[in-house]
Motif scaffolding. Structure first.
Motif, short mmCIF file in Angstrom:
data_model
loop_
_atom_site.label_atom_id
_atom_site.label_comp_id
_atom_site.label_asym_id
_atom_site.label_seq_id
_atom_site.Cartn_x
_atom_site.Cartn_y
_atom_site.Cartn_z
N ASP A 14 -51.51 12.33 -7.37
CA ASP A 14 -52.12 11.72 -8.55
C ASP A 14 -51.42 12.18 -9.83
OD1 ASP A 14 -53.07 14.29 -8.03
OD2 ASP A 14 -55.02 13.91 -8.96
N GLN A 15 -51.02 13.45 -9.88
CA GLN A 15 -50.29 13.94 -11.05
C GLN A 15 -48.89 13.33 -11.13
OE1 GLN A 15 -50.90 18.04 -10.02
NE2 GLN A 15 -52.23 18.34 -11.79
N LEU A 16 -48.28 13.10 -9.99
CA LEU A 16 -46.97 12.45 -9.96
C LEU A 16 -47.05 11.05 -10.54
CD1 LEU A 16 -44.04 12.91 -8.83
CD2 LEU A 16 -44.80 11.71 -6.80
N GLU A 17 -48.11 10.33 -10.20
CA GLU A 17 -48.29 8.97 -10.71
C GLU A 17 -48.67 8.96 -12.19
OE1 GLU A 17 -50.95 6.70 -8.27
OE2 GLU A 17 -49.82 7.13 -6.45
N LYS A 18 -49.53 9.90 -12.62
CA LYS A 18 -49.95 9.94 -14.02
C LYS A 18 -48.80 10.23 -14.97
CE LYS A 18 -54.69 11.45 -13.24
NZ LYS A 18 -55.63 12.57 -13.35
N LEU A 19 -47.89 11.09 -14.55
CA LEU A 19 -46.76 11.44 -15.41
C LEU A 19 -45.67 10.38 -15.42
CD1 LEU A 19 -46.47 15.24 -14.62
CD2 LEU A 19 -47.32 14.18 -16.71
N ALA A 20 -45.71 9.46 -14.46
CA ALA A 20 -44.73 8.36 -14.35
C ALA A 20 -43.30 8.88 -14.32
CB ALA A 20 -44.92 7.34 -15.48
N VAL A 21 -43.10 9.98 -13.60
CA VAL A 21 -41.75 10.52 -13.45
C VAL A 21 -41.01 9.72 -12.39
CG1 VAL A 21 -42.31 12.84 -14.22
CG2 VAL A 21 -42.59 12.26 -11.83
N GLY A 25 -38.19 15.53 -8.07
CA GLY A 25 -37.36 16.48 -8.81
C GLY A 25 -37.65 16.46 -10.30
N ALA A 26 -37.93 15.29 -10.85
CA ALA A 26 -38.27 15.21 -12.28
C ALA A 26 -39.60 15.89 -12.57
CB ALA A 26 -38.31 13.75 -12.72
N LEU A 27 -40.53 15.82 -11.63
CA LEU A 27 -41.80 16.51 -11.80
C LEU A 27 -41.61 18.01 -11.70
CD1 LEU A 27 -44.92 16.53 -12.00
CD2 LEU A 27 -44.96 16.40 -9.52
N ILE A 28 -40.83 18.46 -10.73
CA ILE A 28 -40.59 19.89 -10.55
C ILE A 28 -39.95 20.49 -11.79
CG2 ILE A 28 -39.03 21.47 -9.33
CD1 ILE A 28 -39.86 20.21 -6.77
N ARG A 95 -48.61 15.87 -1.63
CA ARG A 95 -48.72 17.00 -2.55
C ARG A 95 -47.47 17.86 -2.45
NH1 ARG A 95 -51.78 18.44 1.76
NH2 ARG A 95 -51.37 20.49 2.65
N MET A 96 -47.29 18.68 -3.45
CA MET A 96 -46.17 19.61 -3.49
C MET A 96 -46.74 21.01 -3.63
SD MET A 96 -43.13 19.83 -6.30
CE MET A 96 -44.31 20.04 -7.61
N GLU A 97 -46.29 21.93 -2.79
CA GLU A 97 -46.76 23.31 -2.84
C GLU A 97 -45.57 24.20 -3.18
OE1 GLU A 97 -49.87 22.58 0.85
OE2 GLU A 97 -47.94 23.55 1.23
N VAL A 98 -45.75 25.07 -4.17
CA VAL A 98 -44.68 25.96 -4.61
C VAL A 98 -45.15 27.40 -4.46
CG1 VAL A 98 -43.18 26.61 -6.53
CG2 VAL A 98 -43.89 24.23 -6.27
N VAL A 99 -44.38 28.20 -3.73
CA VAL A 99 -44.65 29.62 -3.56
C VAL A 99 -43.52 30.37 -4.24
CG1 VAL A 99 -44.90 31.50 -1.89
CG2 VAL A 99 -45.81 29.24 -1.36
N THR A 100 -43.85 31.26 -5.17
CA THR A 100 -42.82 32.01 -5.88
C THR A 100 -42.84 33.50 -5.60
OG1 THR A 100 -44.25 32.22 -7.81
CG2 THR A 100 -42.71 30.38 -7.79
N GLY A 101 -43.88 34.03 -5.00
CA GLY A 101 -43.96 35.46 -4.77
C GLY A 101 -43.99 35.81 -3.31
#
Length: 187
Positions: A14-21, A25-28, A95-101
Protein backbone atom coordinates in the motif's frame (compact mmCIF):
# COMPACT_ATOMS: atom_id res chain seq x y z
CA UNK A 1 9.16 -4.85 13.82
CA UNK A 2 8.57 -4.47 17.58
CA UNK A 3 8.00 -8.18 18.26
CA UNK A 4 11.07 -9.58 16.50
CA UNK A 5 14.46 -10.10 18.21
CA UNK A 6 16.13 -8.21 15.36
CA UNK A 7 15.06 -4.71 14.30
CA UNK A 8 12.97 -5.05 11.13
CA UNK A 9 11.56 -2.28 8.96
CA UNK A 10 8.48 -3.43 7.05
CA UNK A 11 7.08 -1.51 4.07
CA UNK A 12 3.82 -2.75 2.57
CA UNK A 13 2.47 -2.72 -0.97
CA UNK A 14 0.00 0.00 0.00
CA UNK A 15 2.89 2.39 0.70
CA UNK A 16 4.47 1.47 -2.62
CA UNK A 17 1.26 2.42 -4.40
CA UNK A 18 0.68 5.62 -2.38
CA UNK A 19 4.14 6.98 -3.17
CA UNK A 20 3.71 6.17 -6.90
CA UNK A 21 7.36 5.19 -7.19
CA UNK A 22 8.49 3.48 -10.34
CA UNK A 23 9.80 0.34 -8.65
CA UNK A 24 10.93 -1.24 -5.40
CA UNK A 25 14.41 0.26 -5.71
CA UNK A 26 13.00 3.78 -5.88
CA UNK A 27 11.09 3.14 -2.67
CA UNK A 28 14.13 1.69 -0.93
CA UNK A 29 16.25 4.72 -1.79
CA UNK A 30 13.77 6.89 0.17
CA UNK A 31 14.35 4.99 3.43
CA UNK A 32 16.97 6.60 5.71
CA UNK A 33 19.01 3.39 6.16
CA UNK A 34 19.93 3.32 2.47
CA UNK A 35 22.47 5.35 0.54
CA UNK A 36 21.58 6.01 -3.08
CA UNK A 37 24.99 5.14 -4.52
CA UNK A 38 23.70 3.50 -7.68
CA UNK A 39 20.23 4.36 -8.92
CA UNK A 40 18.61 4.97 -12.27
CA UNK A 41 19.86 8.57 -12.20
CA UNK A 42 23.53 7.74 -11.61
CA UNK A 43 25.94 6.43 -14.18
CA UNK A 44 27.20 3.39 -12.32
CA UNK A 45 30.86 2.46 -12.58
CA UNK A 46 32.09 3.15 -16.05
CA UNK A 47 29.65 1.65 -18.49
CA UNK A 48 28.44 -0.98 -16.02
CA UNK A 49 25.15 -1.05 -14.10
CA UNK A 50 23.75 2.05 -15.80
CA UNK A 51 20.16 2.49 -14.68
CA UNK A 52 20.35 -0.27 -12.07
CA UNK A 53 18.71 -0.02 -8.64
CA UNK A 54 21.27 -1.59 -6.31
CA UNK A 55 20.91 -1.76 -2.53
CA UNK A 56 23.49 0.04 -0.37
CA UNK A 57 22.53 -0.22 3.29
CA UNK A 58 24.21 2.31 5.59
CA UNK A 59 26.68 3.24 2.85
CA UNK A 60 28.90 0.21 3.54
CA UNK A 61 29.07 -0.74 -0.13
CA UNK A 62 26.81 -2.43 -2.62
CA UNK A 63 28.37 -5.87 -2.15
CA UNK A 64 27.75 -5.90 1.63
CA UNK A 65 23.98 -6.40 1.34
CA UNK A 66 21.91 -9.50 0.85
CA UNK A 67 18.74 -9.42 -1.25
CA UNK A 68 16.18 -12.17 -0.68
CA UNK A 69 12.92 -12.89 -2.47
CA UNK A 70 10.53 -14.84 -0.26
CA UNK A 71 13.41 -15.66 2.08
CA UNK A 72 15.65 -17.09 -0.65
CA UNK A 73 18.76 -15.53 -2.13
CA UNK A 74 18.17 -13.75 -5.41
CA UNK A 75 20.79 -14.48 -8.07
CA UNK A 76 23.32 -11.67 -8.53
CA UNK A 77 23.24 -10.04 -11.95
CA UNK A 78 26.06 -7.47 -11.90
CA UNK A 79 29.80 -7.92 -12.14
CA UNK A 80 30.10 -6.95 -8.44
CA UNK A 81 27.75 -9.78 -7.47
CA UNK A 82 24.82 -7.50 -6.61
CA UNK A 83 21.12 -7.60 -7.41
CA UNK A 84 19.34 -5.09 -9.65
CA UNK A 85 15.96 -4.43 -8.02
CA UNK A 86 14.51 -3.43 -11.40
CA UNK A 87 14.21 -7.18 -12.13
CA UNK A 88 11.64 -7.71 -9.37
CA UNK A 89 8.09 -6.79 -10.47
CA UNK A 90 6.79 -4.19 -8.01
CA UNK A 91 3.17 -5.08 -8.77
CA UNK A 92 3.58 -8.45 -7.09
CA UNK A 93 5.50 -7.25 -4.01
CA UNK A 94 3.33 -7.80 -0.94
CA UNK A 95 5.81 -6.27 1.50
CA UNK A 96 9.46 -5.46 1.94
CA UNK A 97 11.35 -6.38 5.11
CA UNK A 98 14.68 -4.74 5.95
CA UNK A 99 17.00 -6.05 8.67
CA UNK A 100 20.00 -3.85 9.50
CA UNK A 101 21.28 -5.21 12.80
CA UNK A 102 22.96 -8.58 13.33
CA UNK A 103 22.02 -9.93 9.92
CA UNK A 104 25.43 -11.44 9.18
CA UNK A 105 25.10 -13.83 12.13
CA UNK A 106 22.11 -15.47 10.48
CA UNK A 107 22.85 -15.04 6.75
CA UNK A 108 26.64 -14.88 6.53
CA UNK A 109 29.15 -12.35 5.28
CA UNK A 110 26.94 -11.25 2.38
CA UNK A 111 24.72 -9.55 4.96
CA UNK A 112 27.28 -7.42 6.82
CA UNK A 113 25.23 -4.26 6.20
CA UNK A 114 21.86 -6.01 6.31
CA UNK A 115 19.21 -7.95 4.46
CA UNK A 116 16.36 -6.88 2.21
CA UNK A 117 13.62 -9.49 1.85
CA UNK A 118 10.96 -8.90 -0.79
CA UNK A 119 7.84 -10.96 -0.13
CA UNK A 120 5.87 -11.75 -3.29
CA UNK A 121 2.07 -12.09 -3.30
CA UNK A 122 1.68 -15.68 -4.47
CA UNK A 123 -2.13 -15.66 -4.31
CA UNK A 124 -2.99 -12.72 -6.57
CA UNK A 125 -6.06 -13.44 -8.67
CA UNK A 126 -7.48 -11.05 -11.23
CA UNK A 127 -6.01 -8.30 -13.35
CA UNK A 128 -4.68 -4.88 -12.53
CA UNK A 129 -2.94 -2.23 -14.55
CA UNK A 130 -1.29 0.93 -13.40
CA UNK A 131 -0.02 3.90 -15.41
CA UNK A 132 1.94 6.78 -13.91
CA UNK A 133 3.29 9.92 -15.58
CA UNK A 134 5.41 12.54 -13.88
CA UNK A 135 7.24 15.68 -14.87
CA UNK A 136 9.16 18.47 -13.19
CA UNK A 137 7.97 22.06 -13.08
CA UNK A 138 10.63 22.93 -15.67
CA UNK A 139 9.43 20.24 -18.09
CA UNK A 140 12.87 18.59 -18.08
CA UNK A 141 12.36 15.34 -16.16
CA UNK A 142 9.55 13.25 -17.63
CA UNK A 143 8.93 9.74 -16.31
CA UNK A 144 6.53 7.07 -17.48
CA UNK A 145 5.54 3.81 -15.86
CA UNK A 146 3.17 1.13 -17.10
CA UNK A 147 2.56 -1.94 -15.01
CA UNK A 148 0.38 -4.98 -15.68
CA UNK A 149 -0.29 -7.82 -13.21
CA UNK A 150 -2.51 -10.86 -13.76
CA UNK A 151 -3.05 -14.02 -11.77
CA UNK A 152 -5.45 -16.95 -11.83
CA UNK A 153 -6.08 -20.36 -10.31
CA UNK A 154 -6.47 -23.41 -12.51
CA UNK A 155 -7.23 -27.13 -12.16
CA UNK A 156 -9.82 -26.48 -9.48
CA UNK A 157 -7.48 -24.42 -7.31
CA UNK A 158 -4.63 -26.94 -7.36
CA UNK A 159 -2.48 -24.65 -9.50
CA UNK A 160 -1.86 -20.93 -9.65
CA UNK A 161 -0.07 -18.76 -12.19
CA UNK A 162 0.90 -15.10 -12.19
CA UNK A 163 2.25 -12.67 -14.73
CA UNK A 164 3.73 -9.24 -14.09
CA UNK A 165 5.40 -6.76 -16.42
CA UNK A 166 6.73 -3.26 -15.85
CA UNK A 167 7.81 -0.65 -18.38
CA UNK A 168 9.60 2.43 -17.08
CA UNK A 169 11.13 5.28 -19.02
CA UNK A 170 12.77 8.45 -17.76
CA UNK A 171 13.71 11.39 -19.94
CA UNK A 172 16.27 13.90 -18.75
CA UNK A 173 17.07 17.10 -20.56
CA UNK A 174 20.54 18.42 -20.00
CA UNK A 175 20.44 22.08 -19.07
CA UNK A 176 23.82 23.40 -20.04
CA UNK A 177 23.15 27.05 -19.34
CA UNK A 178 19.96 27.51 -17.28
CA UNK A 179 20.31 31.31 -17.02
CA UNK A 180 20.79 31.83 -20.76
CA UNK A 181 23.91 33.83 -20.00
CA UNK A 182 26.50 33.83 -22.76
CA UNK A 183 29.52 31.85 -21.66
CA UNK A 184 32.88 33.12 -22.74
CA UNK A 185 36.43 32.16 -21.95
CA UNK A 186 37.43 32.27 -18.30
CA UNK A 187 40.20 34.77 -17.66
Amino acid sequence: GYTTPTPVTVVGADQLEKLAVTNVGALISQLPAFKASNTTTTNGWGSFNVGAQIVNLRGLGVNRNLVLVDGRRFAPVTREGTVDLNLIPSGLVERMEVVTGGASAAWGSDAVAGVVNLVINKHFSGFKANAVFGNSSHNDHKSYKLEVVAGTDFMGGRGHTEFAANYTKREFMAILNPLDVPCGPIM
